[in-house]
Design a protein around this motif. Structure first.
Motif, PDB file in Angstrom:
ATOM      1  N   UNK A 144      11.204   7.317  -2.688  1.00 24.08           N
ATOM      2  CA  UNK A 144      10.116   8.148  -2.461  1.00 24.08           C
ATOM      3  C   UNK A 144       9.956   9.216  -3.460  1.00 24.08           C
ATOM      4  N   UNK A 145      10.970   9.267  -4.538  1.00 22.42           N
ATOM      5  CA  UNK A 145      11.044  10.449  -5.533  1.00 22.42           C
ATOM      6  C   UNK A 145      10.318   9.848  -6.782  1.00 22.42           C
ATOM      7  N   UNK A 146       9.433  10.765  -7.459  1.00 23.85           N
ATOM      8  CA  UNK A 146       9.107  10.488  -8.857  1.00 23.85           C
ATOM      9  C   UNK A 146       9.603  11.382  -9.664  1.00 23.85           C
ATOM     10  N   UNK A 147      10.241  11.238 -10.937  1.00 25.42           N
ATOM     11  CA  UNK A 147      10.860  12.266 -11.693  1.00 25.42           C
ATOM     12  C   UNK A 147      10.138  11.955 -12.862  1.00 25.42           C
ATOM     13  N   UNK A 148       9.920  13.389 -13.649  1.00 22.88           N
ATOM     14  CA  UNK A 148       9.109  13.239 -14.756  1.00 22.88           C
ATOM     15  C   UNK A 148       9.602  14.277 -15.571  1.00 22.88           C
ATOM     16  N   UNK A 149       9.556  14.321 -16.569  1.00 23.54           N
ATOM     17  CA  UNK A 149      10.473  15.285 -17.818  1.00 23.54           C
ATOM     18  C   UNK A 149       9.124  16.451 -18.197  1.00 23.54           C
ATOM     19  N   UNK A 150       9.507  17.742 -17.880  1.00 21.16           N
ATOM     20  CA  UNK A 150       8.673  18.594 -18.628  1.00 21.16           C
ATOM     21  C   UNK A 150       8.642  18.829 -19.980  1.00 21.16           C
ATOM     22  N   UNK A 151       9.666  18.169 -20.653  1.00 21.08           N
ATOM     23  CA  UNK A 151       9.735  18.342 -22.169  1.00 21.08           C
ATOM     24  C   UNK A 151       8.665  17.147 -22.660  1.00 21.08           C
ATOM     25  N   UNK A 152       7.984  16.452 -22.165  1.00 25.29           N
ATOM     26  CA  UNK A 152       7.345  15.455 -22.721  1.00 25.29           C
ATOM     27  C   UNK A 152       5.781  15.634 -22.347  1.00 25.29           C
ATOM     28  N   UNK A 153       5.163  16.176 -23.487  1.00 33.19           N
ATOM     29  CA  UNK A 153       3.745  16.512 -23.317  1.00 33.19           C
ATOM     30  C   UNK A 153       2.705  15.301 -23.217  1.00 33.19           C
ATOM     31  N   UNK A 160      -1.989  11.157 -15.281  1.00 37.48           N
ATOM     32  CA  UNK A 160      -2.381  10.690 -14.198  1.00 37.48           C
ATOM     33  C   UNK A 160      -2.111   9.291 -14.155  1.00 37.48           C
ATOM     34  N   UNK A 161      -2.264   8.520 -15.358  1.00 38.42           N
ATOM     35  CA  UNK A 161      -1.960   7.041 -15.428  1.00 38.42           C
ATOM     36  C   UNK A 161      -0.314   6.897 -15.221  1.00 38.42           C
ATOM     37  N   UNK A 162       0.474   7.928 -15.520  1.00 35.78           N
ATOM     38  CA  UNK A 162       1.919   7.774 -15.224  1.00 35.78           C
ATOM     39  C   UNK A 162       2.214   7.783 -13.789  1.00 35.78           C
ATOM     40  N   UNK A 163       1.560   8.690 -13.109  1.00 38.76           N
ATOM     41  CA  UNK A 163       1.621   9.175 -11.926  1.00 38.76           C
ATOM     42  C   UNK A 163       1.356   7.943 -11.151  1.00 38.76           C
ATOM     43  N   UNK A 164       0.184   7.204 -11.513  1.00 42.69           N
ATOM     44  CA  UNK A 164      -0.225   5.756 -10.711  1.00 42.69           C
ATOM     45  C   UNK A 164       0.565   4.800 -10.884  1.00 42.69           C
ATOM     46  N   UNK A 240      13.321   2.887 -11.433  1.00 46.74           N
ATOM     47  CA  UNK A 240      12.173   2.077 -11.875  1.00 46.74           C
ATOM     48  C   UNK A 240      11.578   3.112 -13.120  1.00 46.74           C
ATOM     49  N   UNK A 241      11.588   2.624 -14.309  1.00 52.69           N
ATOM     50  CA  UNK A 241      11.150   3.437 -15.374  1.00 52.69           C
ATOM     51  C   UNK A 241       9.802   2.918 -15.739  1.00 52.69           C
ATOM     52  N   UNK A 242       8.947   4.044 -16.275  1.00 55.88           N
ATOM     53  CA  UNK A 242       7.669   3.490 -16.908  1.00 55.88           C
ATOM     54  C   UNK A 242       8.049   2.681 -18.171  1.00 55.88           C
ATOM     55  N   UNK A 243       9.024   2.760 -18.806  1.00 55.87           N
ATOM     56  CA  UNK A 243       9.276   2.129 -20.056  1.00 55.87           C
ATOM     57  C   UNK A 243      10.675   1.732 -19.908  1.00 55.87           C
ATOM     58  N   UNK A 244      10.982   0.427 -19.717  1.00 55.09           N
ATOM     59  CA  UNK A 244      12.348   0.003 -19.621  1.00 55.09           C
ATOM     60  C   UNK A 244      12.604  -1.168 -20.179  1.00 55.09           C
ATOM     61  N   UNK A 245      11.725  -2.095 -20.386  1.00 52.72           N
ATOM     62  CA  UNK A 245      11.889  -3.443 -21.061  1.00 52.72           C
ATOM     63  C   UNK A 245      10.993  -3.523 -22.291  1.00 52.72           C
ATOM     64  N   UNK A 246      11.056  -4.592 -22.898  1.00 55.29           N
ATOM     65  CA  UNK A 246      10.182  -4.936 -24.149  1.00 55.29           C
ATOM     66  C   UNK A 246       8.666  -4.502 -23.882  1.00 55.29           C
ATOM     67  N   UNK A 247       8.159  -3.994 -24.605  1.00 55.23           N
ATOM     68  CA  UNK A 247       6.638  -3.514 -24.474  1.00 55.23           C
ATOM     69  C   UNK A 247       5.877  -4.851 -24.795  1.00 55.23           C
ATOM     70  N   UNK A 248       6.490  -5.769 -25.614  1.00 52.33           N
ATOM     71  CA  UNK A 248       5.630  -6.924 -26.112  1.00 52.33           C
ATOM     72  C   UNK A 248       5.519  -7.787 -24.989  1.00 52.33           C
TER      73      UNK A 248
END
Length: 440
Positions: A144-153, A160-164, A240-248
């Motif tokens: 139930x934890x969502x980790x997000x970096x302060x260093x990414x603008x 909001x899309x990332x949070x969703x 679970x990463x937002x980006x973990x696999x091939x985007x294609x």
């Protein structure tokens, strides 16, 4: 153990092939996720589910077989025997090292997550906790934890899309899937199918999370966000990463036109046939006649005995029965209260004990490494004595002689069987006894 591993691997292989061929390209991601989880777990317990199916031999009643008895002997120490244990110990050691490395990696991943949680800033939301960190990493969720970096603008809309996306992982409890497959990857680290399953499950997780966002966000806008956020950074196998696999792969799935809102029932029915194949192969053990039984049955068949019972005729009063209404019983159980079944069980146990107490593995057979199944036939006469013992299947001269000695020892020790009865008369009955000689 090896048999179990092979059966599990076979089950997973068939299930995974069905997924690749029939379901991988379908848009019903929740169903696909369920299929992967169910088959992963099913492959683990199916080997424990054993259902016997009976094979009817053409002439099964002609020859009455007692339960096979195994005679064990300690093999003489040889180089081969030593090497066997040597290599098995090495393999066990390698397996243990692999499990240890997997456990260490698992613990380190948990420690890394705990460190990020401890050093981050927590914001408690309705059903999850947002952890803002100072590390550079792509957004991810764990439990139930969502980790997000302060260093990414991120722009407000993109944020909001990332949070969703990540809250979709949290709502659907994808972390539980990852923990399951992570534990299996530790225990079955040598099996590539576990890692293929892990990749397939992660794909379905990402498709499900993307689907949640795309329900109200344009594909082009969301796809652009994924490309912009494809950055190197911290990667932890448990999350679970937002980006973990091939985007294609993900973008192709987003842009692929869905043919129908109805599930492809035919494809799912075909994938279910994989269950039937694995169940029949792994769990249904066929009660086939042994080589020895087939051999004796063929011998009896060649003698033109085609009835389920062979009864003596007026011209052949001395011929024994193969099956009688009441079969003979080894002595010592007539005092047992109850029906004939209880007495038969007791008699079989006493016969087994008699064989074990008296039979010896021939020294020459041990030295030569001789193993195999000897089948001895003997007649329990109408008086309860043993007569006409003979070897129907030979192992070696020494083993055959030992088997005959044991059978003849019954008469020498004055053991009198309870004779068989048929039609109210005492009759001679033929028995066949398999005795397996096996070196330990």
């Amino acid at each position: 153990m090896i048999s179990y591993i092979l059966e599990v691997s076979f089950s997973w292989l068939i299930f995974y092939l069905a997924y690749i061929l029939l379901l991988q390209q379908e848009h019903f991601f929740g169903v696909n996720r369920g299929y992967l989880l169910i088959t992963l777990i099913t492959g683990l317990w199916l080997p424990f589910l054993q259902i016997e199916t009976t094979y009817t031999y053409p002439i099964p009643q002609l020859s009455y077989f007692l339960e096979e008895i195994t005679v064990g002997g300690q093999v003489a120490e040889t180089v081969e025997y030593t090497n066997y244990w040597h290599w098995s110990s090495i393999l066990l050691g390698i397996y243990g090292i692999g499990v240890f490395v997997g456990v260490v990696r698992f613990v380190l991943s948990l420690q890394k997550l705990h460190s990020m949680y401890k050093n981050g800033m927590a914001e408690h939301k309705s059903f999850y906790t947002l952890i803002k960190t100072n590390s550079i990493h792509s957004p991810f969720s764990f439990g139930s934890y969502l980790f997000i970096s302060n260093n990414i603008a991120l722009e407000k809309q993109a944020y909001q899309y990332v949070i969703e996306h990540e809250t979709a992982h949290i709502r659907q409890k994808h972390t539980l899937d990852l923990l399951l497959v992570e534990c299996l990857s530790i225990l079955f680290w040598f099996n590539p199918l576990v890692f293929l399953y892990k990749t397939a499950l992660r794909d379905q997780h990402e498709f499900l999370a993307d689907q949640a966002v795309l329900s109200h966000v344009p594909i082009k806008e969301y796809g652009q966000l994924l490309i912009e956020q494809s950055i190197p950074g911290l990667k932890i196998g448990l999350v679970n990463h937002l980006i973990y696999s091939q985007l294609k792969k993900r973008i192709n799935m987003m842009t692929k036109k869905k043919k129908s809102n109805r599930p492809p029932y035919f494809r799912y029915a075909l994938s279910f046939s994989a269950f039937l194949l694995v169940f029949w192969t792994v769990s249904c053990s066929k009660d086939l006649p042994s080589e020895a039984e087939a051999e004796i049955a063929e011998k009896l068949s060649s003698e033109k005995l085609t009835a389920s019972k062979y009864k003596p005729t007026e011209s052949d009063k001395t011929s024994p029965l193969f099956v009688a209404e009441k079969m003979p019983r080894f002595p010592g159980c007539e005092h047992i209260a109850g029906n004939n079944k209880a007495k038969k069980t007791c008699a079989d146990e006493k016969l087994l004990q008699f064989i074990y107490d008296n039979i010896k593995y021939p020294k020459k057979a041990k030295k030569d490494g001789t193993e195999g199944v000897a089948i001895v036939s003997f007649i329990v006469s109408e008086t309860g004595t043993i007569k006409n013992p003979k070897i129907l299947r030979s192992v070696s001269q020494e083993c055959d002689a030992e088997v005959l000695r044991i059978i003849e020892l019954m008469n020498e020790n004055g053991l009198v069987w309870t004779p068989g009865e048929d039609g109210g008369k005492l009759v001679d009955v033929t028995y066949n006894l398999p005795i397996r000689f096996k070196l330990k």
